[in-house]
Design a protein around this motif. Structure first.
Motif, PDB file in Angstrom:
ATOM      1  N   THR A   1       2.625  -2.286  -5.807  1.00 16.85           N
ATOM      2  CA  THR A   1       2.668  -1.973  -4.375  1.00 16.85           C
ATOM      3  C   THR A   1       1.930  -0.681  -4.069  1.00 16.85           C
ATOM      4  OG1 THR A   1       4.752  -0.746  -4.579  1.00 16.85           O
ATOM      5  CG2 THR A   1       4.914  -3.105  -4.078  1.00 16.85           C
ATOM      6  N   PHE A   2       1.458  -0.594  -2.829  1.00 13.62           N
ATOM      7  CA  PHE A   2       0.896   0.639  -2.292  1.00 13.62           C
ATOM      8  C   PHE A   2       1.826   1.089  -1.179  1.00 13.62           C
ATOM      9  CE2 PHE A   2      -2.560   2.593   0.567  1.00 13.62           C
ATOM     10  CZ  PHE A   2      -2.405   3.842  -0.012  1.00 13.62           C
ATOM     11  N   THR A   3       2.391   2.276  -1.324  1.00 12.00           N
ATOM     12  CA  THR A   3       3.351   2.819  -0.366  1.00 12.00           C
ATOM     13  C   THR A   3       2.728   3.987   0.371  1.00 12.00           C
ATOM     14  OG1 THR A   3       5.257   2.160  -1.708  1.00 12.00           O
ATOM     15  CG2 THR A   3       5.610   3.922  -0.094  1.00 12.00           C
ATOM     16  N   ARG A   4       2.888   3.986   1.709  1.00  8.02           N
ATOM     17  CA  ARG A   4       2.412   5.100   2.534  1.00  8.02           C
ATOM     18  C   ARG A   4       3.553   5.632   3.393  1.00  8.02           C
ATOM     19  NH1 ARG A   4      -3.299   4.661   5.455  1.00  8.02           N
ATOM     20  NH2 ARG A   4      -2.746   6.882   5.545  1.00  8.02           N
TER      21      ARG A   4
ATOM     22  N   ASN B   1       3.327   4.423 -12.708  1.00  6.19           N
ATOM     23  CA  ASN B   1       3.389   4.789 -11.292  1.00  6.19           C
ATOM     24  C   ASN B   1       2.700   6.131 -11.067  1.00  6.19           C
ATOM     25  OD1 ASN B   1       4.983   2.518 -10.948  1.00  6.19           O
ATOM     26  ND2 ASN B   1       6.901   3.652 -10.946  1.00  6.19           N
ATOM     27  N   ILE B   2       2.006   6.258  -9.927  1.00  5.52           N
ATOM     28  CA  ILE B   2       1.387   7.541  -9.575  1.00  5.52           C
ATOM     29  C   ILE B   2       1.650   7.831  -8.106  1.00  5.52           C
ATOM     30  CG2 ILE B   2      -0.445   7.351 -11.310  1.00  5.52           C
ATOM     31  CD1 ILE B   2      -2.384   6.641  -9.021  1.00  5.52           C
ATOM     32  N   SER B   3       1.482   9.089  -7.732  1.00  2.00           N
ATOM     33  CA  SER B   3       1.599   9.489  -6.331  1.00  2.00           C
ATOM     34  C   SER B   3       0.483  10.461  -5.990  1.00  2.00           C
ATOM     35  CB  SER B   3       2.965  10.123  -6.044  1.00  2.00           C
ATOM     36  OG  SER B   3       3.093  11.365  -6.727  1.00  2.00           O
ATOM     37  N   VAL B   4       0.108  10.470  -4.722  1.00  2.00           N
ATOM     38  CA  VAL B   4      -0.909  11.385  -4.204  1.00  2.00           C
ATOM     39  C   VAL B   4      -0.297  12.097  -3.014  1.00  2.00           C
ATOM     40  CG1 VAL B   4      -3.248  11.634  -3.310  1.00  2.00           C
ATOM     41  CG2 VAL B   4      -2.723   9.788  -4.929  1.00  2.00           C
ATOM     42  N   ALA B   5      -0.081  13.394  -3.122  1.00  3.65           N
ATOM     43  CA  ALA B   5       0.652  14.118  -2.085  1.00  3.65           C
ATOM     44  C   ALA B   5      -0.173  14.375  -0.834  1.00  3.65           C
ATOM     45  CB  ALA B   5       1.164  15.448  -2.639  1.00  3.65           C
ATOM     46  N   ASN B   6      -1.473  14.634  -0.987  1.00  2.79           N
ATOM     47  CA  ASN B   6      -2.271  15.089   0.151  1.00  2.79           C
ATOM     48  C   ASN B   6      -3.322  14.075   0.593  1.00  2.79           C
ATOM     49  OD1 ASN B   6      -2.981  17.185   2.092  1.00  2.79           O
ATOM     50  ND2 ASN B   6      -4.835  17.483   0.876  1.00  2.79           N
ATOM     51  N   THR B   7      -4.440  13.942  -0.149  1.00  2.00           N
ATOM     52  CA  THR B   7      -5.531  13.067   0.284  1.00  2.00           C
ATOM     53  C   THR B   7      -5.938  12.115  -0.831  1.00  2.00           C
ATOM     54  OG1 THR B   7      -6.404  14.753   1.786  1.00  2.00           O
ATOM     55  CG2 THR B   7      -7.887  12.964   1.172  1.00  2.00           C
TER      56      THR B   7
ATOM     57  N   ASN C   1     -12.287  -0.844  -7.396  1.00  3.28           N
ATOM     58  CA  ASN C   1     -11.064  -1.565  -7.078  1.00  3.28           C
ATOM     59  C   ASN C   1      -9.989  -1.266  -8.114  1.00  3.28           C
ATOM     60  OD1 ASN C   1     -12.575  -2.819  -5.012  1.00  3.28           O
ATOM     61  ND2 ASN C   1     -13.277  -4.397  -6.446  1.00  3.28           N
ATOM     62  N   MET C   2      -8.750  -1.165  -7.655  1.00  4.16           N
ATOM     63  CA  MET C   2      -7.623  -0.805  -8.507  1.00  4.16           C
ATOM     64  C   MET C   2      -6.689  -1.991  -8.710  1.00  4.16           C
ATOM     65  SD  MET C   2      -5.500   1.298 -10.160  1.00  4.16           S
ATOM     66  CE  MET C   2      -5.760   3.042  -9.795  1.00  4.16           C
ATOM     67  N   ASP C   3      -6.480  -2.383  -9.978  1.00  2.00           N
ATOM     68  CA  ASP C   3      -5.447  -3.356 -10.317  1.00  2.00           C
ATOM     69  C   ASP C   3      -4.148  -2.583 -10.520  1.00  2.00           C
ATOM     70  OD1 ASP C   3      -3.805  -5.334 -11.237  1.00  2.00           O
ATOM     71  OD2 ASP C   3      -5.097  -5.956 -12.895  1.00  2.00           O
ATOM     72  N   LEU C   4      -3.249  -2.741  -9.570  1.00  2.00           N
ATOM     73  CA  LEU C   4      -1.967  -2.036  -9.653  1.00  2.00           C
ATOM     74  C   LEU C   4      -1.064  -2.619 -10.736  1.00  2.00           C
ATOM     75  CD1 LEU C   4      -1.258  -1.857  -5.814  1.00  2.00           C
ATOM     76  CD2 LEU C   4      -1.998   0.046  -7.254  1.00  2.00           C
ATOM     77  N   THR C   5      -1.393  -3.794 -11.228  1.00  2.00           N
ATOM     78  CA  THR C   5      -0.568  -4.557 -12.173  1.00  2.00           C
ATOM     79  C   THR C   5       0.848  -4.672 -11.600  1.00  2.00           C
ATOM     80  OG1 THR C   5      -0.030  -2.616 -13.583  1.00  2.00           O
ATOM     81  CG2 THR C   5      -2.025  -3.877 -14.119  1.00  2.00           C
ATOM     82  N   THR C   6       1.823  -4.116 -12.274  1.00  2.00           N
ATOM     83  CA  THR C   6       3.207  -4.154 -11.777  1.00  2.00           C
ATOM     84  C   THR C   6       3.673  -2.768 -11.337  1.00  2.00           C
ATOM     85  OG1 THR C   6       4.088  -3.783 -14.005  1.00  2.00           O
ATOM     86  CG2 THR C   6       3.753  -6.068 -13.322  1.00  2.00           C
ATOM     87  N   ARG C   7       2.725  -1.861 -11.118  1.00  2.00           N
ATOM     88  CA  ARG C   7       3.062  -0.468 -10.840  1.00  2.00           C
ATOM     89  C   ARG C   7       2.960  -0.140  -9.353  1.00  2.00           C
ATOM     90  NH1 ARG C   7       5.658   0.948 -15.489  1.00  2.00           N
ATOM     91  NH2 ARG C   7       4.469   0.220 -17.284  1.00  2.00           N
ATOM     92  N   ASP C   8       3.370   1.067  -9.022  1.00  2.00           N
ATOM     93  CA  ASP C   8       3.378   1.513  -7.635  1.00  2.00           C
ATOM     94  C   ASP C   8       2.530   2.772  -7.472  1.00  2.00           C
ATOM     95  OD1 ASP C   8       5.304  -0.495  -6.968  1.00  2.00           O
ATOM     96  OD2 ASP C   8       6.860   0.795  -7.826  1.00  2.00           O
ATOM     97  N   MET C   9       1.760   2.793  -6.384  1.00  2.00           N
ATOM     98  CA  MET C   9       1.010   3.990  -6.010  1.00  2.00           C
ATOM     99  C   MET C   9       1.485   4.438  -4.642  1.00  2.00           C
ATOM    100  SD  MET C   9      -3.069   4.805  -5.991  1.00  2.00           S
ATOM    101  CE  MET C   9      -3.540   3.587  -4.776  1.00  2.00           C
ATOM    102  N   THR C  10       1.821   5.713  -4.515  1.00  2.00           N
ATOM    103  CA  THR C  10       2.385   6.244  -3.275  1.00  2.00           C
ATOM    104  C   THR C  10       1.479   7.320  -2.717  1.00  2.00           C
ATOM    105  OG1 THR C  10       4.642   5.819  -4.043  1.00  2.00           O
ATOM    106  CG2 THR C  10       4.373   7.386  -2.241  1.00  2.00           C
ATOM    107  N   LEU C  11       1.199   7.231  -1.418  1.00  2.00           N
ATOM    108  CA  LEU C  11       0.430   8.256  -0.719  1.00  2.00           C
ATOM    109  C   LEU C  11       1.365   9.018   0.209  1.00  2.00           C
ATOM    110  CD1 LEU C  11      -2.134   9.698   0.166  1.00  2.00           C
ATOM    111  CD2 LEU C  11      -2.591   7.792   1.734  1.00  2.00           C
ATOM    112  N   GLY C  12       1.413  10.339   0.021  1.00  2.00           N
ATOM    113  CA  GLY C  12       2.304  11.182   0.813  1.00  2.00           C
ATOM    114  C   GLY C  12       3.561  11.539   0.043  1.00  2.00           C
ATOM    115  N   ALA C  13       4.222  12.587   0.504  1.00  2.00           N
ATOM    116  CA  ALA C  13       5.443  13.043  -0.154  1.00  2.00           C
ATOM    117  C   ALA C  13       6.691  12.726   0.647  1.00  2.00           C
ATOM    118  CB  ALA C  13       5.360  14.548  -0.400  1.00  2.00           C
ATOM    119  N   SER C  14       6.537  12.613   1.978  1.00  2.00           N
ATOM    120  CA  SER C  14       7.669  12.347   2.867  1.00  2.00           C
ATOM    121  C   SER C  14       7.111  12.038   4.251  1.00  2.00           C
ATOM    122  CB  SER C  14       8.606  13.560   2.936  1.00  2.00           C
ATOM    123  OG  SER C  14       7.940  14.658   3.544  1.00  2.00           O
TER     124      SER C  14
END
Length: 199
Positions: free
Chosen positions: A123-126, A77-83, A90-103
């Protein structure tokens, strides 16, 4: 140890990103710096983002010109706080999650030119605040999802757009998945099994 990537510091990564750090944050400052996953044209290769723990990026850029999808595979899993900047690849997320933003108060932003995300159950979470935004005039509500065929070569960009027409009482997050891999002999015009899941 930690990586000091403060201010306008930029780290270019031409191969895999592996985070096996123990304890604390990988970066000396969690509120600055950019990591660019970018192949070298003379030796373009697919890149893996993996390790034993989550990497919390501040700014992250995808810019991979490798000819075969996926250009990126997510092993943690990874997260991107800002941009999050998607230039190509193209990104294969496989079974992982990528999150954009902190809150909801710090939702981050997406700069999109090309590329998409897909995966088995990934999943991609925003995060979103309380403001309104239309679709599809900007990337504010864009979830750049897609798929691939068995050869990993056909373009199947199937974005999910979110619009908010009235001010919300509170902000929150939305997660979207696109678990599609087309058989080798089919394209999207002849075989449609794409679906979006959102929470």
């Amino acid at each position: 140890g930690t990586i000091d990537n403060q201010g306008t510091g930029t780290i270019y990564v031409a191969k895999d990103w592996t985070n096996n750090a123990t304890g604390g944050s990988l970066f000396a400052s969690a509120a600055s710096g950019t990591v660019i996953l970018q192949t070298i044209s003379q030796a373009a290769v697919a890149q893996n983002v993996t390790g034993t723990r989550t990497t919390n990026f501040y700014n992250l850029t995808f810019n991979n010109s490798y000819a075969t999808t996926p250009q990126y595979s997510l092993g943690v899993n990874i997260s991107v706080a800002n941009t999050l900047t998607m230039t190509q690849g193209n990104m294969d997320l496989t079974t992982r999650d990528m999150t954009l933003g902190a809150s909801a108060a710090s939702p981050g932003s997406l700069s999109w030119a090309a590329g998409w995300l897909y995966g088995t159950t990934g999943t991609f979470t925003r995060y979103f605040g309380t403001g309104t935004f239309a679709m599809p005039t900007n990337a504010t509500g864009l979830f750049p999802m897609g798929g691939r065929n068995g050869a990993g070569t056909l373009n199947h960009y199937h974005p999910f757009w979110l619009a908010v027409t009235a001010v919300l009482a509170t902000g929150g997050s939305v997660s979207v998945s696109h678990p599609t891999t087309y058989p080798l002999t089919y394209d999207a015009a002849a075989h449609v099994d794409a679906s979006w899941g959102n929470t």
